[in-house]
Design a protein around this motif. Structure first.
Motif, short mmCIF file in Angstrom:
data_model
loop_
_atom_site.label_atom_id
_atom_site.label_comp_id
_atom_site.label_asym_id
_atom_site.label_seq_id
_atom_site.Cartn_x
_atom_site.Cartn_y
_atom_site.Cartn_z
N TRP A 103 0.82 -1.22 0.16
CA TRP A 103 0.03 -0.05 0.12
C TRP A 103 0.81 1.19 0.19
O TRP A 103 2.03 1.34 0.61
N ALA A 104 0.39 2.42 -0.77
CA ALA A 104 1.19 3.61 -0.67
C ALA A 104 0.28 4.70 -0.98
O ALA A 104 -0.64 4.50 -1.68
N HIS A 105 0.54 5.76 -0.04
CA HIS A 105 -0.26 7.09 -0.64
C HIS A 105 0.77 7.90 -0.87
O HIS A 105 1.77 7.91 -0.65
N VAL A 106 0.12 8.88 -1.75
CA VAL A 106 1.02 9.82 -2.71
C VAL A 106 0.39 11.21 -2.52
O VAL A 106 -0.73 11.34 -2.29
N GLU A 107 1.21 12.18 -3.09
CA GLU A 107 0.63 13.41 -3.35
C GLU A 107 -0.87 13.35 -4.04
O GLU A 107 -0.97 12.74 -5.12
N PRO A 108 -1.72 14.44 -3.56
CA PRO A 108 -2.99 14.39 -4.25
C PRO A 108 -2.66 14.71 -6.00
O PRO A 108 -2.11 15.53 -6.27
N GLY A 109 -3.43 13.87 -6.42
CA GLY A 109 -3.43 13.87 -8.21
C GLY A 109 -2.20 13.45 -8.89
O GLY A 109 -1.96 13.36 -9.97
N THR A 110 -1.22 12.69 -8.07
CA THR A 110 0.03 12.31 -8.62
C THR A 110 -0.09 10.98 -8.86
O THR A 110 0.49 10.44 -9.72
N GLN A 111 -1.22 10.34 -8.52
CA GLN A 111 -1.39 8.87 -8.48
C GLN A 111 -1.51 8.27 -10.02
O GLN A 111 -1.00 7.10 -10.57
N THR A 112 -2.26 9.03 -10.96
CA THR A 112 -2.42 8.90 -12.09
C THR A 112 -1.10 8.47 -12.89
O THR A 112 -0.83 7.63 -13.63
N ALA A 113 -0.17 9.58 -12.86
CA ALA A 113 1.08 9.46 -13.51
C ALA A 113 1.94 8.44 -12.65
O ALA A 113 2.61 7.65 -13.60
N LEU A 114 1.87 8.10 -11.59
CA LEU A 114 2.74 7.15 -11.18
C LEU A 114 2.05 5.76 -11.37
O LEU A 114 3.08 4.94 -11.82
N VAL A 115 0.86 5.54 -11.65
CA VAL A 115 0.41 4.17 -12.05
C VAL A 115 0.78 3.96 -13.37
O VAL A 115 1.32 2.92 -13.56
N ALA A 116 0.88 4.90 -14.19
CA ALA A 116 1.10 4.72 -15.52
C ALA A 116 2.48 4.46 -15.84
O ALA A 116 2.99 3.58 -16.39
N TYR A 117 3.38 5.07 -14.95
CA TYR A 117 4.88 4.66 -14.93
C TYR A 117 4.99 3.27 -14.41
O TYR A 117 5.80 2.60 -15.14
N LEU A 118 4.33 2.91 -13.36
CA LEU A 118 4.63 1.46 -12.89
C LEU A 118 4.13 0.44 -13.90
O LEU A 118 4.71 -0.57 -13.97
N GLU A 119 3.14 0.85 -14.53
CA GLU A 119 2.46 -0.23 -15.62
C GLU A 119 3.39 -0.19 -16.72
O GLU A 119 3.61 -1.47 -17.04
N SER A 120 4.07 0.89 -16.95
CA SER A 120 5.17 0.49 -18.33
C SER A 120 6.39 -0.25 -17.72
O SER A 120 7.07 -0.63 -18.72
N MET A 121 6.49 -0.35 -16.62
CA MET A 121 7.74 -1.07 -16.08
C MET A 121 7.47 -2.43 -15.64
O MET A 121 8.54 -3.13 -15.21
N LYS A 122 6.21 -2.97 -15.84
CA LYS A 122 5.69 -4.46 -15.38
C LYS A 122 6.62 -5.31 -16.09
O LYS A 122 7.05 -6.53 -15.45
N PHE A 123 6.55 -5.55 -17.48
CA PHE A 123 7.43 -6.56 -18.23
C PHE A 123 6.92 -7.77 -17.84
O PHE A 123 5.74 -8.02 -17.80
N PHE A 124 7.57 -8.48 -17.57
CA PHE A 124 7.35 -10.20 -17.08
C PHE A 124 6.92 -10.51 -15.83
O PHE A 124 6.78 -11.66 -15.35
N TYR A 125 7.18 -9.56 -14.93
CA TYR A 125 6.84 -9.61 -13.44
C TYR A 125 5.51 -9.86 -13.18
O TYR A 125 4.68 -9.34 -13.81
N ARG A 126 5.46 -10.67 -11.99
CA ARG A 126 3.76 -11.15 -11.60
C ARG A 126 3.51 -9.85 -10.50
O ARG A 126 3.61 -10.33 -9.15
N VAL A 127 2.97 -8.91 -11.00
CA VAL A 127 2.55 -7.99 -10.24
C VAL A 127 1.33 -7.19 -11.06
O VAL A 127 1.21 -7.30 -12.12
N GLU A 128 0.64 -6.54 -10.01
CA GLU A 128 -0.86 -5.88 -10.53
C GLU A 128 -0.83 -4.66 -10.00
O GLU A 128 -0.63 -4.46 -8.49
N VAL A 129 -0.84 -3.43 -10.66
CA VAL A 129 -0.86 -2.12 -9.80
C VAL A 129 -2.41 -1.74 -10.06
O VAL A 129 -2.91 -1.78 -11.02
N ALA A 130 -2.81 -0.74 -9.09
CA ALA A 130 -4.16 -0.46 -9.06
C ALA A 130 -4.16 0.93 -8.58
O ALA A 130 -3.54 1.23 -7.48
N ASP A 131 -4.74 1.77 -9.02
CA ASP A 131 -5.33 3.21 -8.29
C ASP A 131 -6.47 2.86 -7.49
O ASP A 131 -7.59 2.52 -7.96
#
Length: 320
Positions: A103-131
């Motif tokens: 779990w992580a909390h972040v500055e208001p309004g920054t979560q969309t860009a952060l999730v997009a960055y994390l999604e772009s780095m998933k590759f073959f890893y067994r992870v799911e990222v959610a806002d």
């Protein structure tokens, strides 16, 4: 996202980055004193919430973040940053892992860009990222609070309190037993007193972690590669950051506080070139008017500074 707790008696809405929650509930200093004494709570439900699940979540996050999280024990809170390739701070995450979910909390309004960055780095890893912002809200209980954490999906235990991730649909019900509400102005005054940097306030587009004391809390200097790590290592081992964070005790005779971005100069040379800028300011229930500021590294630590027209003396946070 407007908090339902704005319906509490006396609530005055915050503006700017903290829009959506209460700035205060009618008595700023009483709210600060309550928090300092371990009573009450702060509605931080405007902050973004992200979750990461999957077997590889910690080893994967370890590759992306400045903090050592590959073996992060369950329930242990930590902080981490996402840096640009040149080592500038892009995101600040306030993390805890419950054994199955990070779990992580972040500055208001920054979560969309952060999730997009994390999604772009998933590759073959067994992870799911959610806002998860629409489903979970952050509430802060101060150190010493006996408020129950029942109903929280996750809890970050901190030296200065606890951050609870509460189901947003139950926010009013779950906070009813936490005592008197305090606004973000009270929370910010105690944050400034504690020298804790905030993304977008103590940072700009060229901030590196060394300048705002994040090496101490959000960067692990012995971990392996991550984006921006070369800059972190080079400045730490071979040089010094060009700027440093300072705490200012401001002249209490002035009526107004210097807002974010106010230029800082030497009091002995009020018409000279700016040496930095105010990042955050507040009226503290014991210390009076206080502020954080970013100044050039070579500004003498004993120099009296001017924040706009307000004189202030420095406490060193980041050494020269």
């Amino acid at each position: 996202m407007k908090s339902p707790l704005l319906a509490l008696p006396g609530a005055v809405p915050a503006e700017g980055a903290d829009e959506g929650v209460a700035a205060h509930y009618g008595d700023i200093f009483r709210e600060q004193r309550n928090l300092a004494q371990g009573t009450g709570f702060v509605d931080l439900s405007h902050r973004g919430v992200i979750t990461v699940t999957g077997d590889d979540r910690l080893s994967w996050l370890h590759l992306l973040l400045t903090q050592h999280v590959s073996a992060l024990p369950p329930q242990q809170a930590t902080e981490a940053l996402v840096l640009s390739p040149h080592g500038h701070v892009e995101h600040a995450l306030y993390l805890v892992d419950d054994g199955t979910t990070t779990w992580a909390h972040v500055e208001p309004g920054t979560q969309t860009a952060l999730v997009a960055y994390l999604e772009s780095m998933k590759f073959f890893y067994r992870v799911e990222v959610a806002d998860a912002t629409a489903d979970y809200a952050v509430v802060h209980l101060p150190a010493g609070s006996t408020g129950p954490a029942d109903g929280a999906a996750a809890v970050r235990e901190l030296p200065y309190g606890r951050d609870l991730f509460l189901p947003r649909a139950e926010l009013e019900k779950l906070t009813a037993g936490y005592g008197p509400a305090a606004g973000v102005w009270a929370y910010e005054a105690l944050r400034i007193e504690g020298h804790r940097p905030r993304l977008g306030f103590e940072t700009d587009h060229r901030t590196i972690p060394h300048e705002v004391d994040w090496l101490r809390t959000a960067v692990h200097l012995q971990k392996g590669c991550y984006r921006g790590q070369e800059t972190v290592a080079r400045v730490h081992n071979l040089g010094r950051p060009p700027r440093r964070l300072v705490f200012l005790h401001l002249d209490g005779t002035e009526e107004s506080l210097p807002p974010h971005g106010t230029e800082v100069r030497l009091a002995s040379d009020p018409d000279g070139r700016p040496l930095g800028f105010v990042t955050s300011s507040a009226r503290h229930h014991e210390l009076g008017p206080i502020a954080l500021a970013i100044v050039k590294r070579n500004v003498p630590v004993d120099a009296v500074l001017l924040a706009g027209t307000v004189p202030g003396t420095q406490d060193v946070i980041v050494p020269q």
